[in-house]
Write a protein that holds these residues in place. Structure first.
Motif, PDB file in Angstrom:
ATOM      1  N   LEU A 276       0.843  -1.199   0.000  1.00 54.43           N
ATOM      2  CA  LEU A 276       0.000   0.000   0.000  1.00 54.43           C
ATOM      3  C   LEU A 276       0.875   1.245   0.000  1.00 54.43           C
ATOM      4  CD1 LEU A 276      -3.148   0.672   2.125  1.00 54.43           C
ATOM      5  CD2 LEU A 276      -1.382   2.380   1.876  1.00 54.43           C
ATOM      6  N   THR A 277       1.848   1.266   0.885  1.00 55.75           N
ATOM      7  CA  THR A 277       2.739   2.417   1.006  1.00 55.75           C
ATOM      8  C   THR A 277       3.532   2.650  -0.282  1.00 55.75           C
ATOM      9  OG1 THR A 277       2.953   1.995   3.363  1.00 55.75           O
ATOM     10  CG2 THR A 277       4.625   3.403   2.372  1.00 55.75           C
ATOM     11  N   GLU A 278       4.025   1.584  -0.880  1.00 57.79           N
ATOM     12  CA  GLU A 278       4.901   1.708  -2.051  1.00 57.79           C
ATOM     13  C   GLU A 278       4.155   1.884  -3.379  1.00 57.79           C
ATOM     14  OE1 GLU A 278       8.211   2.001  -1.946  1.00 57.79           O
ATOM     15  OE2 GLU A 278       8.082   1.916   0.236  1.00 57.79           O
ATOM     16  N   MET A 279       2.966   1.294  -3.511  1.00 63.39           N
ATOM     17  CA  MET A 279       2.270   1.320  -4.805  1.00 63.39           C
ATOM     18  C   MET A 279       1.258   2.464  -4.948  1.00 63.39           C
ATOM     19  SD  MET A 279       3.480  -0.950  -6.845  1.00 63.39           S
ATOM     20  CE  MET A 279       2.240  -1.190  -8.112  1.00 63.39           C
ATOM     21  N   ASN A 280       0.824   3.043  -3.845  1.00 64.72           N
ATOM     22  CA  ASN A 280      -0.147   4.131  -3.933  1.00 64.72           C
ATOM     23  C   ASN A 280       0.487   5.318  -4.655  1.00 64.72           C
ATOM     24  OD1 ASN A 280      -2.663   5.384  -3.450  1.00 64.72           O
ATOM     25  ND2 ASN A 280      -1.826   6.429  -1.672  1.00 64.72           N
ATOM     26  N   GLY A 281      -0.144   5.739  -5.753  1.00 62.31           N
ATOM     27  CA  GLY A 281       0.361   6.860  -6.540  1.00 62.31           C
ATOM     28  C   GLY A 281       1.357   6.469  -7.618  1.00 62.31           C
ATOM     29  N   LYS A 282       1.688   5.182  -7.734  1.00 56.13           N
ATOM     30  CA  LYS A 282       2.636   4.723  -8.756  1.00 56.13           C
ATOM     31  C   LYS A 282       1.914   4.435 -10.069  1.00 56.13           C
ATOM     32  CE  LYS A 282       6.391   4.373  -6.191  1.00 56.13           C
ATOM     33  NZ  LYS A 282       6.459   5.501  -5.321  1.00 56.13           N
ATOM     34  N   LEU A 283       2.683   4.452 -11.158  1.00 54.94           N
ATOM     35  CA  LEU A 283       2.141   4.154 -12.486  1.00 54.94           C
ATOM     36  C   LEU A 283       2.174   2.662 -12.773  1.00 54.94           C
ATOM     37  CD1 LEU A 283       3.737   6.913 -14.748  1.00 54.94           C
ATOM     38  CD2 LEU A 283       1.344   6.717 -14.087  1.00 54.94           C
ATOM     39  N   LEU A 284       1.106   2.172 -13.377  1.00 55.80           N
ATOM     40  CA  LEU A 284       1.057   0.813 -13.912  1.00 55.80           C
ATOM     41  C   LEU A 284       0.309   0.887 -15.230  1.00 55.80           C
ATOM     42  CD1 LEU A 284       1.606  -2.236 -13.566  1.00 55.80           C
ATOM     43  CD2 LEU A 284      -0.632  -2.407 -12.453  1.00 55.80           C
ATOM     44  N   ASP A 285       0.945   0.481 -16.290  1.00 52.47           N
ATOM     45  CA  ASP A 285       0.372   0.546 -17.642  1.00 52.47           C
ATOM     46  C   ASP A 285      -0.134   1.947 -17.990  1.00 52.47           C
ATOM     47  OD1 ASP A 285       0.898  -2.143 -18.142  1.00 52.47           O
ATOM     48  OD2 ASP A 285      -1.049  -2.791 -17.381  1.00 52.47           O
ATOM     49  N   GLY A 286       0.637   2.962 -17.574  1.00 50.06           N
ATOM     50  CA  GLY A 286       0.315   4.336 -17.922  1.00 50.06           C
ATOM     51  C   GLY A 286      -0.763   4.989 -17.078  1.00 50.06           C
ATOM     52  N   ARG A 287      -1.233   4.319 -16.053  1.00 52.61           N
ATOM     53  CA  ARG A 287      -2.274   4.873 -15.175  1.00 52.61           C
ATOM     54  C   ARG A 287      -1.766   4.948 -13.739  1.00 52.61           C
ATOM     55  NH1 ARG A 287      -7.865   3.788 -16.694  1.00 52.61           N
ATOM     56  NH2 ARG A 287      -8.253   5.086 -14.858  1.00 52.61           N
ATOM     57  N   VAL A 288      -2.177   5.985 -13.027  1.00 49.42           N
ATOM     58  CA  VAL A 288      -1.806   6.141 -11.622  1.00 49.42           C
ATOM     59  C   VAL A 288      -2.736   5.268 -10.774  1.00 49.42           C
ATOM     60  CG1 VAL A 288      -1.626   7.734  -9.683  1.00 49.42           C
ATOM     61  CG2 VAL A 288      -0.985   8.488 -11.976  1.00 49.42           C
ATOM     62  N   LEU A 289      -2.130   4.444  -9.915  1.00 48.52           N
ATOM     63  CA  LEU A 289      -2.904   3.585  -9.031  1.00 48.52           C
ATOM     64  C   LEU A 289      -3.190   4.290  -7.716  1.00 48.52           C
ATOM     65  CD1 LEU A 289      -1.095   0.149  -9.416  1.00 48.52           C
ATOM     66  CD2 LEU A 289      -3.114   0.986 -10.637  1.00 48.52           C
ATOM     67  N   PHE A 290      -4.370   4.085  -7.205  1.00 44.89           N
ATOM     68  CA  PHE A 290      -4.750   4.544  -5.871  1.00 44.89           C
ATOM     69  C   PHE A 290      -5.040   3.299  -5.054  1.00 44.89           C
ATOM     70  CE2 PHE A 290      -5.756   7.912  -8.827  1.00 44.89           C
ATOM     71  CZ  PHE A 290      -5.143   9.002  -8.225  1.00 44.89           C
ATOM     72  N   VAL A 291      -4.254   3.104  -4.021  1.00 45.43           N
ATOM     73  CA  VAL A 291      -4.332   1.871  -3.242  1.00 45.43           C
ATOM     74  C   VAL A 291      -4.800   2.203  -1.830  1.00 45.43           C
ATOM     75  CG1 VAL A 291      -3.046  -0.159  -2.460  1.00 45.43           C
ATOM     76  CG2 VAL A 291      -2.401   0.967  -4.600  1.00 45.43           C
ATOM     77  N   ASP A 292      -5.720   1.411  -1.320  1.00 46.22           N
ATOM     78  CA  ASP A 292      -6.230   1.601   0.029  1.00 46.22           C
ATOM     79  C   ASP A 292      -6.507   0.229   0.627  1.00 46.22           C
ATOM     80  OD1 ASP A 292      -7.105   2.867   2.315  1.00 46.22           O
ATOM     81  OD2 ASP A 292      -8.895   3.730   1.408  1.00 46.22           O
ATOM     82  N   ASN A 293      -6.585   0.175   1.952  1.00 50.52           N
ATOM     83  CA  ASN A 293      -6.899  -1.102   2.567  1.00 50.52           C
ATOM     84  C   ASN A 293      -8.399  -1.341   2.494  1.00 50.52           C
ATOM     85  OD1 ASN A 293      -7.479   0.868   4.478  1.00 50.52           O
ATOM     86  ND2 ASN A 293      -6.884  -0.377   6.208  1.00 50.52           N
ATOM     87  N   VAL A 294      -8.764  -2.598   2.488  1.00 55.67           N
ATOM     88  CA  VAL A 294     -10.168  -2.978   2.485  1.00 55.67           C
ATOM     89  C   VAL A 294     -10.597  -3.038   3.934  1.00 55.67           C
ATOM     90  CG1 VAL A 294     -11.814  -4.807   1.942  1.00 55.67           C
ATOM     91  CG2 VAL A 294      -9.996  -4.262   0.330  1.00 55.67           C
TER      92      VAL A 294
END
Length: 115
Positions: free
Chosen positions: A72-90
């Motif tokens: 969550l800490t590392e991937m939130n706001g990172k690019l994957l396939d040209g899109r910014v990911l928003f990651v949160d806990n369920v």
């Protein structure tokens, strides 16, 4: 309160919600991107059944809460396939007692029922 206690207090699980997933991203690609932070036990992209395409969000489940927190800490706001990911806990879903009937009207007092 220590950070580890705060995470536990908030009900952190090993399952993450991922928003902003590209239409071209597959579940395998999502799992690969997150696997650098731990053992991914499941990666799911939610699809629109009628249009048969991605709804651009999904879930990634890790074997431990610690791995999920790191991802969550590392991937939130990172690019994957040209899109910014928003990651949160369920957050754990609220479970309501379905055995108890819903009240339709206020209960009658003993005095009201005699009249």
């Amino acid at each position: 309160m220590a950070a580890a206690q705060l995470v536990s207090y908030r009900g952190f699980t090993s399952k993450l919600f991922v928003k902003g997933v590209s239409f071209s991203t597959t579940e395998e690609m999502l799992a690969d991107a997150f696997s650098q932070f731990g053992q991914v036990t499941e990666a799911t992209i939610i699809t629109d059944k009628g249009k048969n395409r991605s709804k651009c969000y999904g879930f990634v489940t890790f074997s431990t809460k610690e791995e999920a927190q790191n991802a969550l800490t590392e991937m939130n706001g990172k690019l994957l396939d040209g899109r910014v990911l928003f990651v949160d806990n369920v957050r754990p879903s609220r479970r309501y007692n379905t055995d108890v009937p819903l009240a339709r009207q206020p209960p009658q007092s003993a005095e009201d029922s005699r009249h």
